[in-house]
Design an enzyme around this catalytic site. Structure first.
Site, PDB file in Angstrom:
ATOM      1  N   ASP A 139      58.053  27.320  41.009  1.00  0.00           N
ATOM      2  CA  ASP A 139      59.774  26.195  41.489  1.00  0.00           C
ATOM      3  C   ASP A 139      60.720  27.185  41.118  1.00  0.00           C
ATOM      4  O   ASP A 139      61.764  27.080  41.520  1.00  0.00           O
ATOM      5  CB  ASP A 139      59.214  25.080  40.558  1.00  0.00           C
ATOM      6  CG  ASP A 139      58.977  23.696  41.301  1.00  0.00           C
ATOM      7  OD1 ASP A 139      58.759  24.228  42.884  1.00  0.00           O
ATOM      8  OD2 ASP A 139      58.335  23.451  40.330  1.00  0.00           O
ATOM      9  N   ASP A 155      54.435  20.104  47.193  1.00  0.00           N
ATOM     10  CA  ASP A 155      56.299  21.111  46.886  1.00  0.00           C
ATOM     11  C   ASP A 155      56.798  22.745  47.089  1.00  0.00           C
ATOM     12  O   ASP A 155      57.743  22.929  47.649  1.00  0.00           O
ATOM     13  CB  ASP A 155      56.676  20.222  45.838  1.00  0.00           C
ATOM     14  CG  ASP A 155      55.794  19.059  45.031  1.00  0.00           C
ATOM     15  OD1 ASP A 155      55.091  18.759  44.946  1.00  0.00           O
ATOM     16  OD2 ASP A 155      56.811  18.334  44.036  1.00  0.00           O
TER      17      ASP A 155
END
Ligand code: GLY
Length: 369
Positions: free
Chosen positions: A92, A153
């Site tokens: 991320d 994601d």
């Protein structure tokens, strides 16, 4: 020519007003999910760290508010320090550094911030598993072996790689992003447009082992936010590569998402819950992410199909504005009724910072459309 609806400007001005107020309290910290009206803070290496500076930059770009700019710069300083604790980082870094360092480079031409984002892109590229053609999501958190885990994601972490390739005029990062997106298309996206959250591969051979539930209800359910990440992520991959398979995937996922929305256009946290789960909470963050993704798709598609996605995004945002937003001082969050991680009871039915971010981002796209 269509006249722009008044509510868009009204909603945006309320975002600006609320940010001016909450930023005096939140400062240069990293809000995550709201409890009893106050955002709990996270460390700067948490995956959510980029969303607060991201919000600050959105408002700064429209208002020129120097106080908000200074807070965003201080957030970037803290986030960039995590590059030296890279063993605590994860895939991320895409969210984190695109919204902090790349924004800072874009707005201030800050070469140091650009270097931070390029270092983050190198870390992300270093997570690539060449045998399986996927980017590994996480370290072995909680002692669990995550060496073969990829998650949906990550589709929104790929823009960091595309950006880096463009900046240094070298295709290596883009190649990795494309191979990962191709793997996701093959292994995560189902024929009906629903997606898995996590797929686990053998890290040695690269062979797929299984899909697992992750934040969804079950391995074969359809986690609403996962669908939103996939929709927006494939739209952005299409924007960078013009690969038609990516726009087809984004449209397939969009159609699944839109066809499974309840009347108020804000999904329950999973699209495939058992029928007796009648009191399931919504996930307003999934609605906001999907709306911004639909607007990204609309901007890439000429003519009527783009117009239809824009109208759908507008309908979702209007419902979020009328039914889910909170402009009072008793609550730091903007969008009520988001769901973080239902099965672990983490931030259920409460504001989440990334719901606020994508709501504001999408409103701004409409404001400039
Ligand atoms: N990326 C983690 C989440 O959507 O909750």
């Amino acid at each position: 020519m269509k006249v722009k609806a008044d509510w868009i400007e009204q909603a945006w001005q309320q975002v600006v007003h609320k940010m001016e107020e909450t930023s005096a309290v939140i400062g240069a910290t990293f809000p995550n999910g709201s409890k009893a009206g106050r955002y709990e803070r996270s460390a700067p290496h948490d995956w959510i760290a980029g969303f607060w500076p991201g919000l600050l930059w959105l408002v700064y770009q429209e208002t020129g508010n120097e106080r908000l700019k200074a807070l965003a710069v201080e957030c970037e300083r803290q986030i960039s320090h995590t590059l030296w604790e890279f063993d605590q980082l994860h895939h991320d870094v895409g969210f984190m550094f695109e919204l902090s360092s790349i924004n800072q480079y874009k707005h201030l031409r800050d070469e140091e911030a650009k270097r931070h984002a390029l270092m983050a892109a190198s870390l992300l590229a270093g997570r690539f598993n060449a045998a399986g053609g996927f980017i590994r999501a996480w370290p072995n958190w909680g002692g669990e072996d995550h060496s073969g885990w990829a998650i949906i994601d990550c589709m929104l972490n790929l823009p960091l790689l595309y950006w880096a390739s463009e900046e240094i005029d070298d295709p290596r990062y883009r190649h990795i992003a494309v191979i990962h997106a191709d793997t996701v298309l093959r292994e995560f996206v189902l024929a009906d447009g629903s997606v898995h959250h996590i797929v686990c591969f053998d890290p040695e051979t690269g062979k797929r082992i299984e899909a697992i539930a992750g934040q969804g209800y079950a391995a074969d359910s359809a986690w609403a936010r996962g669908a939103a990440w996939a929709l927006y992520g494939f739209a952005r991959s299409y924007g960078y590569t013009a690969k038609k398979e990516y726009v087809q995937a984004a449209e397939r996922i969009a159609s699944f998402f839109l066809n499974h929305l309840p009347v108020d256009k804000v999904p329950y946290w999973d699209f495939r819950l058992p029928e007796d789960e009648v009191h399931a909470p919504r996930d307003s963050s999934a609605a906001a992410i999907a709306a911004s993704g639909l607007l990204a798709l609309a901007a890439l598609l000429p003519g009527e199909s783009g117009e239809v996605y824009k109208e759908q995004a507008e309908a979702i945002l209007l419902s979020l504005y009328e039914n889910y937003s909170n402009w009072g001082v008793e609550e730091e969050g903007i969008l009520m009724h988001a769901t973080g991680y239902f099965a672990k009871d983490i931030y259920v039915d409460t504001p989440l910072i990334f719901g606020d971010y994508y709501f504001a981002e999408a409103l701004l796209k409409l404001r400039h459309a």
